[in-house]
Design an enzyme around this catalytic site. Structure first.
Site, PDB file in Angstrom:
ATOM      1  N   TYR A 156       0.835  -1.210   0.000  1.00 35.75           N
ATOM      2  CA  TYR A 156       0.000   0.000   0.000  1.00 35.75           C
ATOM      3  C   TYR A 156       0.867   1.256   0.000  1.00 35.75           C
ATOM      4  O   TYR A 156       0.710   2.140  -0.832  1.00 35.75           O
ATOM      5  CB  TYR A 156      -0.946  -0.011   1.218  1.00 35.75           C
ATOM      6  CG  TYR A 156      -2.079  -0.977   0.997  1.00 35.75           C
ATOM      7  CD1 TYR A 156      -3.238  -0.558   0.370  1.00 35.75           C
ATOM      8  CD2 TYR A 156      -1.964  -2.308   1.367  1.00 35.75           C
ATOM      9  CE1 TYR A 156      -4.274  -1.442   0.120  1.00 35.75           C
ATOM     10  CE2 TYR A 156      -2.995  -3.202   1.130  1.00 35.75           C
ATOM     11  CZ  TYR A 156      -4.138  -2.763   0.503  1.00 35.75           C
ATOM     12  OH  TYR A 156      -5.151  -3.645   0.239  1.00 35.75           O
ATOM     13  N   GLU A 177      -4.865   4.183   4.358  1.00 36.03           N
ATOM     14  CA  GLU A 177      -5.477   3.419   3.277  1.00 36.03           C
ATOM     15  C   GLU A 177      -6.897   3.961   3.037  1.00 36.03           C
ATOM     16  O   GLU A 177      -7.575   4.363   3.974  1.00 36.03           O
ATOM     17  CB  GLU A 177      -5.532   1.935   3.644  1.00 36.03           C
ATOM     18  CG  GLU A 177      -4.164   1.284   3.582  1.00 36.03           C
ATOM     19  CD  GLU A 177      -4.146  -0.151   4.090  1.00 36.03           C
ATOM     20  OE1 GLU A 177      -5.202  -0.797   4.123  1.00 36.03           O
ATOM     21  OE2 GLU A 177      -3.046  -0.615   4.468  1.00 36.03           O
ATOM     22  N   ASN A 206     -15.443   6.012  21.945  1.00 39.86           N
ATOM     23  CA  ASN A 206     -16.317   4.844  22.010  1.00 39.86           C
ATOM     24  C   ASN A 206     -16.596   4.429  23.453  1.00 39.86           C
ATOM     25  O   ASN A 206     -17.695   3.990  23.786  1.00 39.86           O
ATOM     26  CB  ASN A 206     -15.695   3.670  21.240  1.00 39.86           C
ATOM     27  CG  ASN A 206     -15.779   3.903  19.742  1.00 39.86           C
ATOM     28  OD1 ASN A 206     -16.581   4.713  19.287  1.00 39.86           O
ATOM     29  ND2 ASN A 206     -14.950   3.217  18.979  1.00 39.86           N
ATOM     30  N   ARG A 215       1.936  18.242  26.601  1.00 35.52           N
ATOM     31  CA  ARG A 215       3.363  18.416  26.850  1.00 35.52           C
ATOM     32  C   ARG A 215       3.790  17.475  27.959  1.00 35.52           C
ATOM     33  O   ARG A 215       3.191  17.476  29.032  1.00 35.52           O
ATOM     34  CB  ARG A 215       3.638  19.849  27.304  1.00 35.52           C
ATOM     35  CG  ARG A 215       4.099  20.754  26.196  1.00 35.52           C
ATOM     36  CD  ARG A 215       4.367  22.120  26.759  1.00 35.52           C
ATOM     37  NE  ARG A 215       5.803  22.352  26.937  1.00 35.52           N
ATOM     38  CZ  ARG A 215       6.621  22.605  25.940  1.00 35.52           C
ATOM     39  NH1 ARG A 215       6.189  22.629  24.712  1.00 35.52           N
ATOM     40  NH2 ARG A 215       7.902  22.839  26.166  1.00 35.52           N
ATOM     41  N   CYS A 221     -10.571  18.972  40.178  1.00 35.25           N
ATOM     42  CA  CYS A 221     -11.564  18.539  39.173  1.00 35.25           C
ATOM     43  C   CYS A 221     -11.222  17.233  38.465  1.00 35.25           C
ATOM     44  O   CYS A 221     -12.035  16.311  38.437  1.00 35.25           O
ATOM     45  CB  CYS A 221     -11.764  19.640  38.132  1.00 35.25           C
ATOM     46  SG  CYS A 221     -12.507  21.107  38.852  1.00 35.25           S
ATOM     47  N   LYS A 265     -11.343  13.925  40.564  1.00 33.37           N
ATOM     48  CA  LYS A 265     -12.698  13.764  41.116  1.00 33.37           C
ATOM     49  C   LYS A 265     -13.684  13.364  40.020  1.00 33.37           C
ATOM     50  O   LYS A 265     -14.476  12.438  40.182  1.00 33.37           O
ATOM     51  CB  LYS A 265     -13.126  15.093  41.752  1.00 33.37           C
ATOM     52  CG  LYS A 265     -14.583  15.208  42.095  1.00 33.37           C
ATOM     53  CD  LYS A 265     -14.898  16.528  42.780  1.00 33.37           C
ATOM     54  CE  LYS A 265     -15.127  17.689  41.817  1.00 33.37           C
ATOM     55  NZ  LYS A 265     -16.354  17.619  41.038  1.00 33.37           N
ATOM     56  N   LYS A 277      -0.860  23.161  40.028  1.00 32.12           N
ATOM     57  CA  LYS A 277      -0.317  23.851  38.862  1.00 32.12           C
ATOM     58  C   LYS A 277       0.076  25.263  39.226  1.00 32.12           C
ATOM     59  O   LYS A 277      -0.254  25.761  40.305  1.00 32.12           O
ATOM     60  CB  LYS A 277      -1.268  23.802  37.672  1.00 32.12           C
ATOM     61  CG  LYS A 277      -2.506  24.625  37.814  1.00 32.12           C
ATOM     62  CD  LYS A 277      -3.286  24.585  36.506  1.00 32.12           C
ATOM     63  CE  LYS A 277      -4.561  25.379  36.662  1.00 32.12           C
ATOM     64  NZ  LYS A 277      -5.444  25.266  35.542  1.00 32.12           N
ATOM     65  N   ARG A 284      -5.587  20.723  46.662  1.00 36.72           N
ATOM     66  CA  ARG A 284      -6.371  19.483  46.637  1.00 36.72           C
ATOM     67  C   ARG A 284      -5.898  18.555  45.517  1.00 36.72           C
ATOM     68  O   ARG A 284      -5.793  18.962  44.371  1.00 36.72           O
ATOM     69  CB  ARG A 284      -7.861  19.806  46.463  1.00 36.72           C
ATOM     70  CG  ARG A 284      -8.474  20.381  47.726  1.00 36.72           C
ATOM     71  CD  ARG A 284      -9.875  20.856  47.481  1.00 36.72           C
ATOM     72  NE  ARG A 284      -9.906  21.959  46.533  1.00 36.72           N
ATOM     73  CZ  ARG A 284     -11.025  22.460  46.007  1.00 36.72           C
ATOM     74  NH1 ARG A 284     -12.178  21.936  46.314  1.00 36.72           N
ATOM     75  NH2 ARG A 284     -10.975  23.475  45.177  1.00 36.72           N
TER      76      ARG A 284
HETATM   77  N1  LIG Z   1      -0.674   0.589   5.190  1.00 36.30           N
HETATM   78  C1  LIG Z   1      -0.717   1.796   5.732  1.00 36.30           C
HETATM   79  O1  LIG Z   1      -1.745   2.456   5.765  1.00 36.30           O
HETATM   80  C2  LIG Z   1       0.539   2.404   6.284  1.00 36.30           C
HETATM   81  C3  LIG Z   1       0.583   3.773   6.542  1.00 36.30           C
HETATM   82  C4  LIG Z   1       1.767   4.334   7.022  1.00 36.30           C
HETATM   83  C5  LIG Z   1       2.854   3.526   7.257  1.00 36.30           C
HETATM   84  N2  LIG Z   1       2.774   2.176   7.025  1.00 36.30           N
HETATM   85  C6  LIG Z   1       3.967   1.374   7.243  1.00 36.30           C
HETATM   86  O2  LIG Z   1       4.591   1.233   5.976  1.00 36.30           O
HETATM   87  C7  LIG Z   1       5.181  -0.068   5.859  1.00 36.30           C
HETATM   88  C8  LIG Z   1       4.592  -0.813   4.675  1.00 36.30           C
HETATM   89  O3  LIG Z   1       3.215  -0.995   4.894  1.00 36.30           O
HETATM   90  P1  LIG Z   1       2.276  -1.624   3.764  1.00 36.30           P
HETATM   91  O4  LIG Z   1       0.910  -1.624   4.336  1.00 36.30           O
HETATM   92  O5  LIG Z   1       2.528  -0.941   2.479  1.00 36.30           O
HETATM   93  O6  LIG Z   1       2.865  -3.111   3.733  1.00 36.30           O
HETATM   94  P2  LIG Z   1       2.486  -4.290   2.714  1.00 36.30           P
HETATM   95  O7  LIG Z   1       2.576  -5.547   3.470  1.00 36.30           O
HETATM   96  O8  LIG Z   1       1.215  -3.948   1.990  1.00 36.30           O
HETATM   97  O9  LIG Z   1       3.643  -4.232   1.637  1.00 36.30           O
HETATM   98  C9  LIG Z   1       4.957  -4.652   1.898  1.00 36.30           C
HETATM   99  C10 LIG Z   1       5.543  -5.106   0.571  1.00 36.30           C
HETATM  100  O10 LIG Z   1       6.921  -5.354   0.772  1.00 36.30           O
HETATM  101  C11 LIG Z   1       7.273  -6.451  -0.056  1.00 36.30           C
HETATM  102  N3  LIG Z   1       8.542  -7.035   0.379  1.00 36.30           N
HETATM  103  C12 LIG Z   1       8.789  -7.808   1.456  1.00 36.30           C
HETATM  104  N4  LIG Z   1      10.099  -8.142   1.498  1.00 36.30           N
HETATM  105  C13 LIG Z   1      10.689  -7.549   0.449  1.00 36.30           C
HETATM  106  C14 LIG Z   1      12.017  -7.515  -0.043  1.00 36.30           C
HETATM  107  N5  LIG Z   1      13.012  -8.165   0.572  1.00 36.30           N
HETATM  108  N6  LIG Z   1      12.262  -6.802  -1.148  1.00 36.30           N
HETATM  109  C15 LIG Z   1      11.287  -6.150  -1.790  1.00 36.30           C
HETATM  110  N7  LIG Z   1       9.996  -6.153  -1.378  1.00 36.30           N
HETATM  111  C16 LIG Z   1       9.702  -6.838  -0.270  1.00 36.30           C
HETATM  112  C17 LIG Z   1       6.085  -7.387   0.075  1.00 36.30           C
HETATM  113  O11 LIG Z   1       6.038  -8.346  -0.977  1.00 36.30           O
HETATM  114  C18 LIG Z   1       4.925  -6.378   0.017  1.00 36.30           C
HETATM  115  O12 LIG Z   1       4.499  -6.170  -1.307  1.00 36.30           O
HETATM  116  C19 LIG Z   1       4.937  -0.748   7.205  1.00 36.30           C
HETATM  117  O13 LIG Z   1       6.041  -0.524   8.038  1.00 36.30           O
HETATM  118  C20 LIG Z   1       3.715  -0.034   7.736  1.00 36.30           C
HETATM  119  O14 LIG Z   1       3.648  -0.089   9.148  1.00 36.30           O
HETATM  120  C21 LIG Z   1       1.651   1.605   6.530  1.00 36.30           C
END
Ligand SMILES: NC(=O)c1ccc[n+]([C@@H]2O[C@H](COP(=O)([O-])OP(=O)(O)OC[C@H]3O[C@@H](n4cnc5c(N)ncnc54)[C@H](O)[C@@H]3O)[C@@H](O)[C@H]2O)c1
Length: 445
Positions: A10, A161, A224, A258, A267, A270, A332, A339
């Site tokens: 992604y 996503e 929630n 911070r 407050c 309590k 503060k 209290r």
């Molecule tokens: N998905 C999100 O919304 C999001 C948002 C911000 C940050 N992140 C972070 O970004 C990172 C990636 O997330 P993602 O959701 O895109 O992961 P993902 O699992 O969708 O994609 C990871 C990709 O890396 C590939 N891969 C694994 N080993 C590899 C290698 N040795 N060489 C080349 N490619 C390789 C996999 O085949 C896969 O296509 C993670 O650390 C995640 O925490 C994700």
């Protein structure tokens, strides 16, 4: 720039596409042959609004292609962007297998070239990963040392996503951790973004991402949890939260975010207890709110333990000096309300442990305390009159530890003048003048 992007998931697919759309030449590398093939055919391997069209155009123009081969991917590259997965291991730790493998492969590949290279970690990794895992691996595999021809930076991703293309082009900020040359390369890479740029310590850059996600999770759970309780009380929680979010001064704002000492006063504790009671009466568990009180109490105990450890440390306190100056007693700045002040609890613990505690508070005058405030302090600190000093220098005289809870500049100046061996700054606000002292210790700084 010529960019090699590792991991076409992604984050990687969106990033590769958007960078290519903004004039960089990007080669995506993924071990999954299906993903590389999809990209080369102009089809995104992940579904995201707006991505398909953008990717197809980038591939057609020649700005973006994909490969399974690391060597091919790095053949003409200035910068590697690591976007591979960092999933949870069964024990909750972050599995860095993919990061290690990619970094090792990048190192081994650039070992055979003398072209300068910058490696940027975009994956979410725990604080310390870049310094303690990525840098040693990269140096060992490449035979280079971080410096002129090899740079490393951390640059976390904040997209979500479902709206990732829009988020990529409109991030809240760009956070970069790394040396100036590495930071400059990342700035150049993202030069088209119209957002603030924060160049910070690498560990801070790694940690900002976790702080953001933890806070988002906390916000969801908070809303929630309240709504589960309010439902039982016949309260429309959507109406409540509609009003709640209108407060941009205290609720949706930097207020109360911070790091410093515990909350207290007449407050917050309590009213939290009141909500917890309502939860119990209505069989609604409220773990987030419960944890808020618990973590607050934990902080007071930890601070007390730190003070006791400083006093007991024979190396820094060979004279066994047990005098501690508590500068600030109310919950503060600029109030004499004692209290539920965490400073009163701290004083109670330290006096109970036999320390020679001297207290100064510019506002608190025992002769003027009255009502519930007076009753509270009489119950908790009956000898306040004896330990309270009306001159800050007198309270500090001969103290081994100064505990600064006041945000008063005159207090900071007095501490700087007295130079006690240990200075624990709980104020969260007086960092600058106190930080120059040898014995300075911050809480949350
Ligand atoms: N998905 C999100 O919304 C999001 C948002 C911000 C940050 N992140 C972070 O970004 C990172 C990636 O997330 P993602 O959701 O895109 O992961 P993902 O699992 O969708 O994609 C990871 C990709 O890396 C590939 N891969 C694994 N080993 C590899 C290698 N040795 N060489 C080349 N490619 C390789 C996999 O085949 C896969 O296509 C993670 O650390 C995640 O925490 C994700």
């Amino acid at each position: 720039m010529n960019v090699t992007l590792f991991g076409l998931g992604y984050v990687g697919t969106v990033t590769a596409t958007c960078l290519a759309a903004r004039g960089h030449r990007v080669v995506g590398v993924d071990t999954d042959s299906g993903k590389a093939a999809a990209v080369n055919a102009g089809r995104p391997p992940v579904i995201e609004p707006g991505l398909e069209e953008l990717l197809a155009r980038a591939v057609e123009s020649g700005a973006l292609r994909a490969t399974e081969s690391v060597r091919d991917g790095l053949a003409d590259s200035d910068l590697s962007l690591v976007c591979v997965g960092t999933p949870s291991a069964t024990n909750g730790s972050t599995d860095l297998v993919q990061v290690r493998r990619v970094v090792g492969e990048i190192g081994a590949t650039i070992a055979t070239s003398d072209r300068p290279h910058t490696v940027v970690i975009r994956s979410t990794v725990p604080p310390g990963t870049v310094d303690d895992v990525v840098v040693p691996l990269l140096e060992q595999a490449s035979g280079r040392t971080i410096g002129s021809d090899l740079q490393v930076a951390m640059c976390p991703e904040f997209l979500r996503e479902g709206s990732s293309v829009a988020d990529f082009f409109g991030p809240p900020f760009l956070v970069i951790g790394g040396a100036p040359a590495a930071a400059a390369a990342v700035r150049e890479l993202f030069g088209f973004l119209d957002c603030s740029v924060h160049v910070v310590e690498t560990r801070s850059a790694e940690s900002v991402k976790y702080a953001c996600n933890a806070f988002h999770a906390l916000k969801v759970s908070f809303a929630n949890e309240l709504s589960r309780l309010y439902r039982m009380l016949d309260v429309d929680s959507r109406q409540v939260m509609d009003v709640f979010v209108q407060d941009r001064q205290l609720n949706i704002s930097p207020a109360y975010l911070r790091p410093g000492f515990a909350f207290g006063g007449s407050c917050l504790p309590k009213d939290l207890r009141s909500l917890l009671y309502l939860g119990r009466m209505n069989n609604v568990d409220l773990p987030v709110l419960e944890a808020s009180l618990a973590t607050n109490e934990m902080l007071v105990r930890e601070v007390a333990d730190r003070i006791l450890a400083s006093v007991d440390d024979a190396a820094t306190n060979p004279a066994h000096n047990r005098r501690v100056a508590l500068l600030g007693l109310s919950f503060k700045h600029n109030t004499d309300d004692l209290r539920e002040s965490p400073n009163v609890t701290l004083a109670e613990i330290l006096i109970g442990k036999g320390l020679d505690v001297r207290i100064y508070d510019q506002v608190v005058n025992p002769a003027q305390l009255s009502g519930a405030n007076l009753r509270y302090v009489q119950a908790r600190l009956p000898h306040l009159q004896k330990v309270l000093h009306d001159d800050v220098a007198e309270a500090l005289c001969g103290a081994h530890v100064a505990v600064v809870s006041s945000a008063d500049r005159a207090v900071a100046d007095a501490v700087v003048a007295a130079k006690p061996p240990v200075v624990l700054d709980l104020s969260g606000r007086l960092g600058a003048p106190l930080e120059t002292l040898d014995g300075y210790q911050g809480v949350g700084w």
